[in-house]
Design a protein around this motif. Structure first.
Motif, short mmCIF file in Angstrom:
data_model
loop_
_atom_site.label_atom_id
_atom_site.label_comp_id
_atom_site.label_asym_id
_atom_site.label_seq_id
_atom_site.Cartn_x
_atom_site.Cartn_y
_atom_site.Cartn_z
N LEU A 1 9.26 14.48 1.96
CA LEU A 1 8.89 13.42 1.02
C LEU A 1 8.98 13.90 -0.43
N ALA A 2 9.13 15.22 -0.59
CA ALA A 2 9.28 15.83 -1.92
C ALA A 2 8.25 15.30 -2.92
N LEU A 3 6.98 15.33 -2.52
CA LEU A 3 5.92 14.86 -3.43
C LEU A 3 5.66 15.94 -4.48
N PRO A 4 5.19 15.54 -5.66
CA PRO A 4 4.95 16.55 -6.69
C PRO A 4 3.94 17.59 -6.21
N LYS A 5 4.16 18.83 -6.62
CA LYS A 5 3.24 19.90 -6.22
C LYS A 5 1.95 19.77 -7.02
N GLU A 6 0.83 19.93 -6.34
CA GLU A 6 -0.47 19.79 -7.02
C GLU A 6 -1.22 21.11 -6.97
N GLU A 7 -2.01 21.34 -7.99
CA GLU A 7 -2.83 22.57 -8.04
C GLU A 7 -3.86 22.56 -6.92
N ASN A 8 -4.51 21.40 -6.74
CA ASN A 8 -5.57 21.25 -5.74
C ASN A 8 -5.27 20.04 -4.86
N PRO A 9 -4.39 20.22 -3.90
CA PRO A 9 -3.96 19.02 -3.13
C PRO A 9 -5.10 18.30 -2.42
N PHE A 10 -6.18 19.02 -2.07
CA PHE A 10 -7.31 18.32 -1.42
C PHE A 10 -8.00 17.37 -2.39
N LEU A 11 -7.83 17.65 -3.68
CA LEU A 11 -8.47 16.78 -4.68
C LEU A 11 -7.42 15.93 -5.38
N GLY A 12 -6.27 15.82 -4.76
CA GLY A 12 -5.17 15.14 -5.45
C GLY A 12 -4.81 13.80 -4.84
N VAL A 13 -3.52 13.48 -4.92
CA VAL A 13 -3.03 12.18 -4.46
C VAL A 13 -2.83 12.27 -2.95
N ARG A 14 -3.89 12.07 -2.18
CA ARG A 14 -3.76 12.11 -0.72
C ARG A 14 -4.34 10.83 -0.13
N GLY A 15 -4.02 10.60 1.14
CA GLY A 15 -4.57 9.45 1.86
C GLY A 15 -4.30 8.14 1.16
N ALA A 16 -5.36 7.34 1.01
CA ALA A 16 -5.20 6.00 0.43
C ALA A 16 -4.63 6.06 -0.99
N ARG A 17 -4.94 7.13 -1.70
CA ARG A 17 -4.42 7.23 -3.08
C ARG A 17 -2.89 7.26 -3.07
N LEU A 18 -2.36 7.96 -2.10
CA LEU A 18 -0.90 8.03 -2.00
C LEU A 18 -0.34 6.68 -1.53
N LEU A 19 -1.00 6.09 -0.54
CA LEU A 19 -0.50 4.81 0.00
C LEU A 19 -0.38 3.76 -1.10
N LEU A 20 -1.40 3.74 -1.96
CA LEU A 20 -1.39 2.72 -3.02
C LEU A 20 -0.31 3.00 -4.06
N ARG A 21 0.09 4.26 -4.18
CA ARG A 21 1.15 4.58 -5.15
C ARG A 21 2.55 4.49 -4.52
N ARG A 22 2.59 4.50 -3.20
CA ARG A 22 3.90 4.55 -2.54
C ARG A 22 4.07 3.39 -1.55
N PRO A 23 4.30 2.15 -2.09
CA PRO A 23 4.50 1.03 -1.16
C PRO A 23 5.66 1.27 -0.19
N ASP A 24 6.63 2.12 -0.60
CA ASP A 24 7.77 2.38 0.30
C ASP A 24 7.30 3.10 1.57
N LEU A 25 6.15 3.78 1.51
CA LEU A 25 5.61 4.41 2.71
C LEU A 25 4.63 3.48 3.42
N MET A 26 3.79 2.80 2.62
CA MET A 26 2.72 2.00 3.22
C MET A 26 3.25 0.71 3.87
N GLU A 27 4.16 0.03 3.19
CA GLU A 27 4.52 -1.31 3.67
C GLU A 27 5.25 -1.29 5.02
N PRO A 28 6.23 -0.38 5.20
CA PRO A 28 6.87 -0.38 6.53
C PRO A 28 5.84 -0.07 7.63
#
Ligand code: PEP
Ligand code: MG
Length: 850
Positions: free
Chosen positions: A614-641
Motif C-alpha cells: 500500500l506504500a503508506l507514508p512512514k510514521e515515527e510512531n505508527p501506533f499513534l498514527g494513521v491506523r484503523g478508522a483514521r486510515l479508512l476515512l482518508r482512503r475511500p479507495d480501500l474502505m468503499e470496495p
C-alpha cells in the motif's frame, strides 16, 4: 590409533561403482578392512539413505550410518571414493567424491565443517575429482583453513565476556535471532568466538554456523563507541534466554516421550506391511493415503540488469517479511505465541546479510534474480544441514521454506504448492514446510507421515498443536505407496499399517471410537451454552479470519465469529484484493457459519499491521498514527470496495426476517475509534453504500481500543449498535506499553485494574443506550479473565478457538453474583498481580458457597 578428532582417511581414486548402493558398499568395505567399523555398519549406511539425502552439494556425498548404530563404529574414519565419471545419487545429482563417514562423538561435525568449506572452493573441488594423487584429497579433508566469509580472525575485541552455552539444544535459530536483534540494537561491532571460529553477532547464519552446543565456551567481545553498553545488553539477552530454553527443551522432551510411549489400547492381530518411523503427534488415523510430490520448481536463469534485479529482490524480501509477520500474527492468535515464534525466526533468516550478499554476488556474476536467490538459499541451507546437528538441519528446512516464499514473490510462476484431494486422507510427504503444516485443515488431513524430519521439528510441533496424528522419519519408501492404499496411522507408536485386515481395521476403529467418545463427552460440554449456575448466558464467539477455520471453531463450541480480522486478506496476498474477491470471502464465511453471527472488522491497517504494497507514508510512531478508522476515512479507495463487498454479501446471504442485534448473521465494526465524528462519518458512508446496493441494514459497531473511547463510551454508544473491546490495544494505550515490546511484555497485562476500570466504564456507557458489549482481545480467552469480564458486564466474549472449552467450563461453574463481586474486588486492586492473585481466592469462595 587415531584420536577421535583426527579420523583415518582412506582413499580410493578412479573408482567406478555401478550405482549408489555399490558405491556405499565399496566405501564401507574400505572402512571394514581398516577396522574402523563393524561389518553391520554397512547396512546402517544403506538404511540412512532411505531416510535422508546425503548429497552435500557440488558432487560431494557423505553416506554415514544411523545415529543409533554409532556403537558399530570402532574408530573414526573416512573412506573417500573418487568417482571421476560420477555415480547417480539423488534427484538427478551425480556424486564425484563419495566421503563415507564413520564418526565417533563430535568428529562428524569437524569433518562436515571441513567439507562445507571445501565445497565453497569450486576450483579445488574440480581438481579433486580427477587427481591421481590421493595425498591431495587427504590434505583437503584434513585442513581447517577457514573459507572466505565464514570465519574471521580468532582475536577477541577489547571488551569481552566469556559464557558457557547452557541452552540444552544449543544455539538454534530462535535464541540466535534474539542475539542478532540485541546486537543490532547499537553501532558497536560484536563478535562471538568459539575456539578459532568467529562469527559476527549481527548475522544469524554466521552465528548458526558456529554450531554451538550446550557446554561450548564462547567469548563474546565488542569494540566501538558504545561497546560496553552494547555488550551488557547482549549479555542480558544471552543469559536471560537460558531459563526459557531449558523449559522449552523439557517440554519438547516430554512431548516426545509421550509420543513415543506405546499404546496399550489396540493390537495388530493379522500380519500386514508396517512402515516404522517416529511418533511425532499422538492419535490414531484411519483412511486412504495421499502422496504429496516434491514441490521443487525448476528455477530458470534469466539474467537482467543489476539495478532492476536488485529492486525486485528488495521488494520480494519486503513483502515476504510482511507475509511472515502476518503468518506469525495469525498463528499466534490461532495456535499460540510459541508456534508463532517459528515464523518470527523465519523472518530473521531472510534478513540475514550473508544470505542476501551471496544472492547479490551471484547476480553480479550475471545470474538472474530468481536463480541467484534460489542458489543462495540452497547453498546456505546445505551448509546448515552439513553441520551434522539435527536442530540446525531443521533450520535448513525453515530456510528453504522461507526461500520458496521469496521466490514466489520474485516470480509468481515459481510458486510451488500442494493440492489436496477433496476426501479426507492420510498425507504422506517427503517433509512438510512449517507454513504448509500450519495451513493444514485437520478435517481433511486425518494423519500425516513424512519420510524425513524429526519429532522436534517445527512441522511436528505444529501438527501436535493442530491435533493431527503424525509420524516422521518414516523413510523414502513411504513415498512409493500407491495413492488410495488404506492405512492405519498410529502417531503414538510411530507406525503406519498398510492394507490392514478387516479384523485389524475393526480393532483400530474400536480404539479410535473409544478415544472419540471421550473427546465427544468433552465436546458435548463445549457445545453447551456458557450459562452461569444462576442462569446468566454469555455469548461465545471465535476469532477466525478465513472460512476454512470456521468448522474447527464451531467444533470447539463457538456460537459465531466475534472477530474476523480482514487485514489478513491483504497481508497474506501481497496485493489488494478487489471487491469481488472480498465479496467471495465474506459470502463463504457467512455460508460456513450457516446463520450464526459474524462480526467483520473493517480493515485495521497501521500500527503492527503494515502492508508494504500500500506504500503508506512512514510514521515515527505508527501506533499513534494513521491506523484503523483514521486510515479508512482518508482512503475511500480501500474502505468503499470493502463496504460494498460486505453489503453485497448481506444482500445475497442475509434472509429477510433474520435476527437483528447481537444475533444478527452479519455485523460490521470499525477499529481504532477515538471520537464521535469518526463514527458518524463511517455510518454515513455505510448508509450511502447500503442504499446504492439495496442491502438490508446490519448492526454497525465500533472497537473500544483507545482510553478516549472507553471514557466517552456513553457518547459513542448513542451512535452505534454495539461495542467490541479490543483489550490488546486498550492495554497498550492505557499502560503506554508498545504491544510488541518483549521486555515489557510481562507488564502489559490486560488484567491491570486500570484496564478493567476502562472495561467497566465501557459497559456502563453502553448500558445507558441499551447497547451490547463484546471483548475480542486476548484476555477473553483466559478463563479467569473471561469470568471477570462477565462480572464487569460484558455480554459476549470472542477468542481463539482452542481457548473456548476452558472458558466455557469456567463460566458454567460460576455464578454471576460471584463474578460481579469478583469484578468489584478486582477493580479495587492496586496492580495486575493482585488481580491475578484473586484467582485462587475466587475458587475458594465459590467452593465454600457450593
Ligand atoms: C485488540 O486490540 O484487542 C484486537 C482484538 O485487535 P488486534 O489485536 O487485531 O489489534
Ligand atoms: Mg486492536
Amino acid at each position: 590409533m587415531s584420536a577421535p578428532t583426527a579420523p583415518r582417511v582412506l582413499i580410493r581414486t578412479a573408482a567406478a561403482p555401478a550405482d549408489k548402493e555399490s558405491a556405499i558398499r565399496e566405501a564401507a568395505q574400505l572402512l571394514v578392512a581398516a577396522g574402523c567399523i563393524d561389518p553391520a555398519y554397512e547396512g546402517s549406511m544403506l538404511r540412512r539413505e532411505g531416510v535422508a539425502n546425503t548429497y552435500l552439494g557440488h558432487g560431494v556425498v557423505i553416506p554415514h550410518g544411523m545415529v543409533d548404530d554409532r556403537a558399530l563404529v570402532r574408530e573414526s574414519g573416512l573412506a573417500v571414493l573418487q568417482v571421476p565419471a560420477g555415480v547417480a545419487w539423488h534427484d538427478g545429482q551425480d556424486a564425484h567424491l563419495v566421503v563415507a563417514i564413520a564418526a565417533q562423538s563430535d568428529t562428524h561435525i569437524t569433518i562436515l565443517r571441513r567439507l562445507t568449506r571445501l565445497i565453497q572452493d569450486e576450483a579445488r573441488l574440480a581438481r579433486l575429482r580427477t587427481t591421481q594423487d590421493p595425498a591431495e584429497i587427504a590434505a583437503a579433508l584434513s585442513e581447517d583453513a577457514p573459507a572466505p566469509g565464514v570465519a574471521g580472525p580468532a582475536a577477541d575485541l577489547p571488551h569481552a565476556f566469556t559464557w558457557t552455552v547452557d541452552y540444552p539444544t544449543g544455539l538454534h535459530a530462535r535464541p540466535a535471532s534474539a542475539w542478532v536483534e540485541a546486537a543490532r540494537g547499537g553501532s558497536a561491532r560484536i563478535q562471538v568466538r568459539h575456539g578459532a571460529e568467529v562469527a559476527d553477532a549481527k548475522t544469524l547464519i554466521a552465528l548458526l554456523q558456529l554450531g554451538l552446543r550446550a557446554g561450548d565456551e564462547v567469548v563474546i567481545s565488542a569494540e566501538g563507541e558504545d561497546a560496553p553498553a552494547a555488550l551488557a545488553r547482549l549479555k542480558a539477552t544471552v543469559t536471560g534466554l537460558s531459563a526459557g530454553e531449558k523449559a522449552a527443551a523439557a517440554r519438547a522432551a516430554e512431548a516426545v516421550a509421550k509420543a513415543a510411549a506405546p499404546v496399550a489400547g489396540w493390537n495388530l492381530a493379522d500380519p500386514c506391511r508396517i512402515v516404522s518411523g517416529i511418533g511425532a503427534s499422538p492419535g490414531l488415523a484411519i483412511g486412504p493415503v495421499h502422496v504429496l510430490g516434491p514441490t521443487d520448481v525448476a528455477v530458470p536463469d534469466e539474467p537482467e540488469p543489476l539495478t532492476s534485479g536488485g529492486d525486485r529482490l528488495h521488494a520480494a524480501l519486503e513483502s515476504t517479511g510482511a507475509q511472515l509477520k502476518a503468518l506469525a500474527d495469525d498463528t499466534g492468535r490461532r495456535l499460540g505465541q510459541a508456534d508463532a515464534g517459528i515464523f518470527k525466526a523465519q523472518a530473521e533468516l531472510i534478513a540475514d546479510t550473508d544470505l542476501i550478499t551471496l544472492a547479490c554476488q551471484l547476480m553480479v556474476e550475471g545470474h538472474g534474480v530468481a536463480y541467484a536467490w534460489h542458489q543462495a538459499v540452497e547453498r546456505m541451507a546445505g551448509q546448515l544441514s552439513a553441520l551434522g546437528n539435527p536442530v540446525l538441519a531443521a533450520r535448513a528446512a525453515d530456510l528453504r521454506d522461507v526461500g520458496r516464499r521469496v521466490l514466489a514473490q520474485i516470480d509468481p510462476a515459481l510458486r510451488s504448492g500442494h493440492a489436496l484431494p477433496d476426501a479426507p486422507c492420510i498425507l504422506l510427504a517427503p517433509d512438510l514446510a512449517p507454513s504448509d503444516t500450519a495451513g493444514l485443515d485437520p478435517a481433511r488431513v486425518l494423519g500425516l507421515a513424512t519420510a524425513q524430519g524429526g519429532p522436534t521439528s517445527h512441522t511436528a510441533i505444529l501438527a501436535r498443536t493442530l491435533g493431527i496424528p503424525s509420524v516422521v522419519a518414516a523413510g523414502a519408501n513411504l513415498l512409493a505407496l500407491p495413492a488410495g492404499t488404506t492405512a492405519i496411522l498410529d502417531g503414538t507408536t510411530g507406525r503406519l499399517y498398510l492394507d490392514p485386515s478387516e479384523g485389524d481395521l475393526a480393532a483400530a476403529r474400536h480404539w479410535r471410537d473409544r478415544l472419540r467418545a471421550t473427546q465427544e463427552e468433552e465436546a458435548r460440554e463445549r457445545g453447551l451454552p456458557a450459562r452461569t449456575r444462576d442462569g446468566h448466558a454469555v455469548a461465545i464467539g471465535a476469532n477466525v479470519n478465513t472460512p476454512d477455520q470456521v468448522p474447527f471453531a464451531l467444533s470447539q463450541g463457538a456460537e459465531g465469529v466475534g472477530l474476523m480480522r480482514t487485514e489478513f486478506l491483504f497481508l497474506e496476498r501481497g496485493d489488494t484484493p478487489g471487491e469481488d474477491d472480498q465479496y467471495a470471502t465474506y459470502r463463504a464465511m457467512l455460508e460456513a457459519l450457516e446463520g450464526r453471527p459474524l462480526i467483520v472488522r473493517a480493515l485495521d491497517i497501521g500500527g503492527d499491521k503494515q502492508v508494504p504494497h500500500l506504500a503508506l507514508p512512514k510514521e515515527e510512531n505508527p501506533f499513534l498514527g494513521v491506523r484503523g478508522a483514521r486510515l479508512l476515512l482518508r482512503r475511500p479507495d480501500l474502505m468503499e470496495p470493502q463496504l460494498r463487498a460486505l453489503y453485497r454479501a448481506a444482500k445475497d446471504c442475509v434472509p429477510a426476517g433474520a435476527p437483528t442485534g447481537k444475533d444478527a448473521p452479519l455485523s460490521i465494526m470499525f477499529p481504532m475509534i477515538t471520537s464521535v465524528p469518526e463514527v458518524t462519518a463511517l455510518r454515513a458512508a455505510c448508509e450511502r453504500i447500503r442504499t446504492e446496493i439495496g442491502a438490508p441494514e446490519v448492526p454497525l459497531g465500533i472497537m473500544i481500543e483507545v482510553p478516549a473511547a472507553a471514557i466517552q463510551a456513553d457518547a459513542l454508544a448513542a451512535h452505534c449498535d454495539f461495542f467490541s473491546i479490543g483489550t490488546n490495544d486498550l492495554t497498550q494505550y492505557a499502560l503506554a506499553i508498545d504491544r510488541q515490546n518483549t521486555e515489557l511484555a510481562p507488564e502489559a497485562d490486560s488484567l491491570h485494574p486500570a484496564v478493567l476500570r476502562l472495561v467497566r466504564m465501557t459497559c456502563e456507557g453502553a448500558a445507558r443506550h441499551g447497547r451490547y458489549v463484546g471483548v475480542c482481545g486476548g484476555i477473553a480467552g483466559d478463563p479467569f479473565g473471561a469470568g471477570l469480564l462477565a462480572g464487569l458486564g460484558v455480554h459476549e466474549l470472542s477468542m481463539t478457538p482452542r481457548d473456548l472449552p476452558a472458558v466455557k467450563a469456567r463460566l458454567r461453574a460460576a455464578t454471576l453474583a460471584d463474578l460481579e463481586a469478583l469484578a468489584i474486588d478486582a477493580c479495587a486492586q492496586p496492580d495486575a498481580a493482585s488481580v491475578r492473585a484473586l484467582d485462587g481466592k475466587a475458587g475458594e469462595t465459590a467452593e465454600a458457597r457450593s
